[in-house]
Design a protein around this motif. Sequence first.
Motif, short mmCIF file in Angstrom:
data_model
loop_
_atom_site.label_atom_id
_atom_site.label_comp_id
_atom_site.label_asym_id
_atom_site.label_seq_id
_atom_site.Cartn_x
_atom_site.Cartn_y
_atom_site.Cartn_z
N SER A 52 -14.69 82.33 71.35
CA SER A 52 -15.80 81.40 71.56
C SER A 52 -16.85 81.61 70.48
O SER A 52 -17.44 80.65 69.98
CB SER A 52 -16.40 81.58 72.95
OG SER A 52 -15.43 81.28 73.92
N THR A 72 -14.21 82.05 79.38
CA THR A 72 -13.65 80.71 79.19
C THR A 72 -12.47 80.55 80.15
O THR A 72 -11.47 81.24 80.02
CB THR A 72 -13.17 80.55 77.74
OG1 THR A 72 -14.21 80.96 76.87
CG2 THR A 72 -12.77 79.13 77.44
N ASP A 146 -11.36 75.27 72.61
CA ASP A 146 -11.57 76.66 73.04
C ASP A 146 -10.66 76.90 74.24
O ASP A 146 -10.57 76.07 75.14
CB ASP A 146 -13.04 76.87 73.43
CG ASP A 146 -13.38 78.36 73.57
OD1 ASP A 146 -12.56 79.20 73.12
OD2 ASP A 146 -14.46 78.67 74.12
MG MG Z 1 -14.28 82.58 75.25
#
Ligand code: MG
Length: 624
Positions: A52, A72, A146
């Motif tokens: 990220s 994430t 991502d």
């Molecule tokens: Mg991440």
Amino acid sequence: MATMESLIGLVNRIQKACTVLGDYGGGDNTFSSLWEALPSVAVVGGQSSGKSSVLESIVGRDFLPRGSGIVTRRPLVLQLHKTEDGSQEYAEFLHIPKRRFSDFAVVRKEIQDETDRITGKSKQISPVPIHLSIYSPYVVNLTLIDLPGLTKVAVEGQPESIVQDIETMVRAYVEKPNCIILAISPANQDIATSDAIKLAREVDPSGERTFGVLTKLDLMDKGTNALDVLEGRSYRLQHPWVGIVNRSQADINKNVDMIVARRKEREYFATSPDYGHLSNKMGSEYLAKLLSKHLESAIRARIPSITSLINKTIDELESEMEHLGRPIAVDAGAQLYTILELCRAFDKVFKEHLDGGRPGGDRIYGVFDNQLPAALRKLPFDRHLSLQNVKRVVSEADGYQPHLIAPEQGYRRLIESALNYFRGPAEASADAVHFVLKELVRKSIAETQELRRFPSLQAELAAAANEALERFREDSKKTVLRLVDMESSYLTVDFFRRLPQEMDNKGGNPATPANPANSANPAIDRYSEMHFRRIGSNVSSYVGMVSETLRNTIPKAVVHCQVKEAKHSLLNYFYTQIGKKEGKQFSQLLDEDPALMERRLQCVKRLELYKAARDEVDSVSWAR
Ligand code: MG
Ligand code: GDP
């Protein structure tokens, strides 16, 4: 660079257009295949390897949730749009259309909240992506993804399957041939243990689309460096490795901003005793440029296939438009013209049915060739000309004075009443042909492509045509009945003149074999059974002759009155009526099916989008 930016701008435009199409079109195949044809960039790596953080520094904005542990938990599809210098920066989510976020801290909060909305506030993951667009003068046009980090074990609160689930999800993105892989490995771990490199090598064995990124260079043990990796000695990749220094957790906690972080990163490389000689090929800014350049060539290579895909879709849409028909004109004159054109189109189909080319006209011949002869054969002449009936009719006609030579009146009555039977089949022929024609009208309306969109006009046309057919049938019936009546008005004299005279037949004429030769009195003979049989048989052969005539003339009359009329003047009356109508009534006739109107509207919109996309592609491919 300008060309490249417009090129990638184009990509984003097409993708945006596709998103719009996908939104209201639903299940649009071209939409998904076009999307797939365009490159995107995905980050792959172990948990907390800095994925990220790398994405953020490519973007140059703080907006992603970062930190230790599984942060994430849903894929984030991020579209970067370069806007004009000096314009306001903002972000937009697909799930909250039209709301502009200018505070990136709020964007980060929304990503967290939206993640939780699907996964709950757990450590669970979900493959449902979040779509985010960033509009800024400071970004290059890119689509970035991502992804959750690859892990080795499930931690408290996670199902056992999570390790596999994450890998499957990540793999689904990176195995697409158009996905550029940013394989993130932290420099403070041995490259041999890198999950990112392992997965990238599996899905991209030639390394064409894999970029190796080494993070956390600042966290390496004192006295060690990553030169073996960065210079490609430990693990060789097609593209050069890029070293990165992101913000540490302490920097994040202290809210060190991106500008400062980038400056610090530049300084780090410029002053590094180990990496100084590589400083112009290191850092997040360099990585962003490297990616853009690669993307440009990847897209250039795809232009021909994108163009042909767009062209194919345009062709399809245009032929659909053709099929749906042009939008209707507004002024009355043009509307009248359209109505008449539609009538002609219908008339043409109808005539093709009659004349051949389309099926159905042959059924009319079927009426004349089968139904009419069969009906004629079935007429009850046997009963009518039975001995008993002949005797009765002849005697009644004779009255008090029996006939002397031949029963003139008896013959007439027998023939006239027999001829009456022909009225039935004559009328039935007109009816049968009427039904065939009616069915052909129905079929022709259904088969007239151009009429499909106008249910009101269809109904009016059907009504008008049926009314006309009804009139033709009436006329036809009158005519065929007249044919029958004509037969009884005047009998064929020759027929009777040719009949052998009974008086002359006494010599044992084979035509009257039953005539008893030994009978002494011919007068008695005249009233014998044989005599009446002969009358019956004469009438029967006369009626047979008439039947033969009618079998030929009824079809002529029916074709003349019904078929030919239908062919030449089916819509004449309708045209006269239409001529008397007012402008307002035309638009009522051309009242389209609303679903169809909607479909055309969509078609037009799509065509516009795709044509705009094609113009873009054309202009970019010429601007070298
Ligand atoms: Mg991440
Ligand atoms: P992800 O899980 O792969 O997305 O990793 P994150 O970007 O969330 O980063 C995980 C943690 O590592 C965060 O606390 C970051 O501050 C830290 N981090 C990432 N890259 C670097 C780096 O290059 N140097 C330092 N010192 N810390 C980093």
